[in-house]
Design an enzyme around this catalytic site. Structure first.
Site, short mmCIF file in Angstrom:
data_model
loop_
_atom_site.label_atom_id
_atom_site.label_comp_id
_atom_site.label_asym_id
_atom_site.label_seq_id
_atom_site.Cartn_x
_atom_site.Cartn_y
_atom_site.Cartn_z
N SER A 64 -2.33 -0.32 6.58
CA SER A 64 -1.80 -1.63 6.98
C SER A 64 -2.38 -2.68 6.05
O SER A 64 -3.55 -2.59 5.65
CB SER A 64 -2.23 -1.92 8.42
OG SER A 64 -2.04 -3.30 8.70
N GLN A 104 7.88 -14.96 12.44
CA GLN A 104 7.46 -13.82 13.27
C GLN A 104 5.96 -13.87 13.59
O GLN A 104 5.45 -12.98 14.25
CB GLN A 104 7.83 -12.49 12.61
CG GLN A 104 7.03 -12.13 11.38
CD GLN A 104 7.63 -10.92 10.67
OE1 GLN A 104 8.74 -10.97 10.13
NE2 GLN A 104 6.91 -9.81 10.70
N HIS A 158 0.87 -1.18 0.00
CA HIS A 158 0.00 0.00 0.00
C HIS A 158 0.90 1.24 0.00
O HIS A 158 2.14 1.11 -0.05
CB HIS A 158 -0.94 -0.03 1.21
CG HIS A 158 -0.25 -0.28 2.52
ND1 HIS A 158 0.68 0.59 3.04
CD2 HIS A 158 -0.31 -1.32 3.38
CE1 HIS A 158 1.12 0.12 4.19
NE2 HIS A 158 0.55 -1.06 4.41
N HIS A 209 4.07 1.27 2.29
CA HIS A 209 5.25 0.60 1.75
C HIS A 209 5.87 1.44 0.63
O HIS A 209 7.10 1.61 0.56
CB HIS A 209 4.88 -0.76 1.13
CG HIS A 209 4.26 -1.74 2.07
ND1 HIS A 209 2.94 -2.10 2.00
CD2 HIS A 209 4.80 -2.45 3.08
CE1 HIS A 209 2.68 -3.01 2.92
NE2 HIS A 209 3.79 -3.24 3.60
P1 AMP Z 1 5.11 -5.14 6.41
O1 AMP Z 1 4.85 -5.53 5.00
O2 AMP Z 1 3.87 -4.95 7.23
O3 AMP Z 1 6.16 -5.98 7.09
O4 AMP Z 1 5.74 -3.68 6.33
C1 AMP Z 1 6.94 -3.44 5.61
C2 AMP Z 1 7.48 -2.08 5.98
O5 AMP Z 1 6.51 -1.08 5.66
C3 AMP Z 1 7.75 -1.95 7.48
O6 AMP Z 1 8.94 -1.21 7.68
C4 AMP Z 1 6.56 -1.18 7.96
O7 AMP Z 1 6.80 -0.41 9.13
C5 AMP Z 1 6.29 -0.28 6.79
N1 AMP Z 1 4.91 0.22 6.82
C6 AMP Z 1 3.78 -0.53 6.95
N2 AMP Z 1 2.70 0.27 7.01
C7 AMP Z 1 3.15 1.54 6.93
C8 AMP Z 1 2.51 2.82 6.95
N3 AMP Z 1 1.18 2.96 7.06
N4 AMP Z 1 3.30 3.92 6.84
C9 AMP Z 1 4.65 3.80 6.72
N5 AMP Z 1 5.30 2.63 6.72
C10 AMP Z 1 4.57 1.51 6.81
#
Ligand code: AMP
Length: 277
Positions: free
Chosen positions: A182, A58, A31, A34
């Site tokens: 998210s 995890q 999204h 990312h």
């Molecule tokens: P994930 O795919 O949930 O593991 O997230 C991958 C990266 O994207 C991680 O560093 C998250 O902190 C970051 N991330 C996820 N959601 C957001 C958001 N709403 N704003 C900024 N970074 C995000």
């Protein structure tokens, strides 16, 4: 954008990339949160590597790992558009081959907040991020402030293990109405989507109180709890008002502070946070 799966291909493709390397690890179902990391990396470095890997270690055994949302085709199109140079999509056989037995475990900073509620979570995160870092060997890696404790834990790991990598934390990207983006938001039905606003609303209320001089951390926690508990679809897991560096709960706010929370909306666990400077 080149796409690779196994380690040899990753290494070959990585070696062929010109200049400085930025890296954005993700679990996919991308999204704007990312993509903000990817676009920033593209602005700040010569070449950008992104990984997509839903890391089983995890997740707790009770979490529904198989239900984690996936849409690789869409992710690939989005990354191409954002300007990524190399996409690594390892599978479980690449990351955890049979007889795998090495783990990276960070100490104190992993114990409160998410670490307390999700035992083993950060051990999985630091292990996979260390493996990704070793393979990609970036100069700079980008993480979202959305996972505030994760950033603190990764910084600690990089310091402790002498990894020559700069960790950049990028601001939380939100929907128009304030909900932090998210991949898990996709689980929410329309009523839950509305109810999920209690996270950002309660944080904004706490910030408003802070901006108006409130320094009692207990008062801020109580304000947030009140708002969350008033929402029938929400179940509070924790609210925290903690020292930004140690993540220890505060009585009085005197330094940089992290307000954070985890709340179940129906069956979906959401987190949000804000830094008080
Ligand atoms: P994930 O795919 O949930 O593991 O997230 C991958 C990266 O994207 C991680 O560093 C998250 O902190 C970051 N991330 C996820 N959601 C957001 C958001 N709403 N704003 C900024 N970074 C995000």
């Amino acid at each position: 954008m080149r796409k690779v799966i196994n380690l040899e291909d990753l290494r070959d493709a990585r070696t062929a990339l010109p200049g400085s390397i930025g890296f954005v690890p993700t679990m996919g179902f991308l999204h704007e949160g990312h993509l903000s990391l990817v676009k920033r990396a593209c602005r700040e470095l010569d070449s950008v590597v992104v990984s997509i890997f839903v890391n089983p270690t995890q997740f707790a055994p009770t979490d529904d790992l198989d239900a984690y949302p996936r849409d690789l085709e869409r992710d690939i199109a989005l990354l191409q558009e954002a300007g990524a140079d190399l996409l690594w999509m390892p599978n479980n056989e690449v990351m955890y081959p049979p007889d795998y037995q090495t783990w990276v475990e960070v100490g104190e900073i992993t114990k409160p907040l998410e670490g307390e509620k999700r035992p083993g979570h950060f051990r999985g995160v630091t292990t996979i991020v260390a493996k990704l870092f070793n393979a990609v060997q970036p100069q700079v890696a980008y993480f979202g402030q959305k996972d505030a404790q994760q950033v603190a834990v990764i910084r600690q790991m990089v310091r402790d293990l002498n990894m020559p990598i700069e960790i950049v934390a990028s601001p939380i990207v939100r929907e128009r109405d304030g909900l932090a983006m998210s991949s898990r938001n996709t689980y929410l039905n329309p009523d839950e989507r509305q109810a999920a606003l209690v996270l950002s609303t309660s944080i904004q209320k706490a910030k408003f109180a802070y901006d108006n001089g409130e320094r009692d951390a207990g008062v801020l926690r109580a304000k947030m709890e009140e708002i969350i508990n008033a929402e029938p679809l929400a179940r509070l897991e924790y609210v925290s008002c903690a020292d930004y560096v140690s993540l220890a709960e505060l009585d009085i706010i005197e330094r940089k502070t992290l307000i954070s929370m985890a709340v179940y909306i129906g069956k979906t666990r959401l987190i949000d946070n804000l830094i008080l400077e």
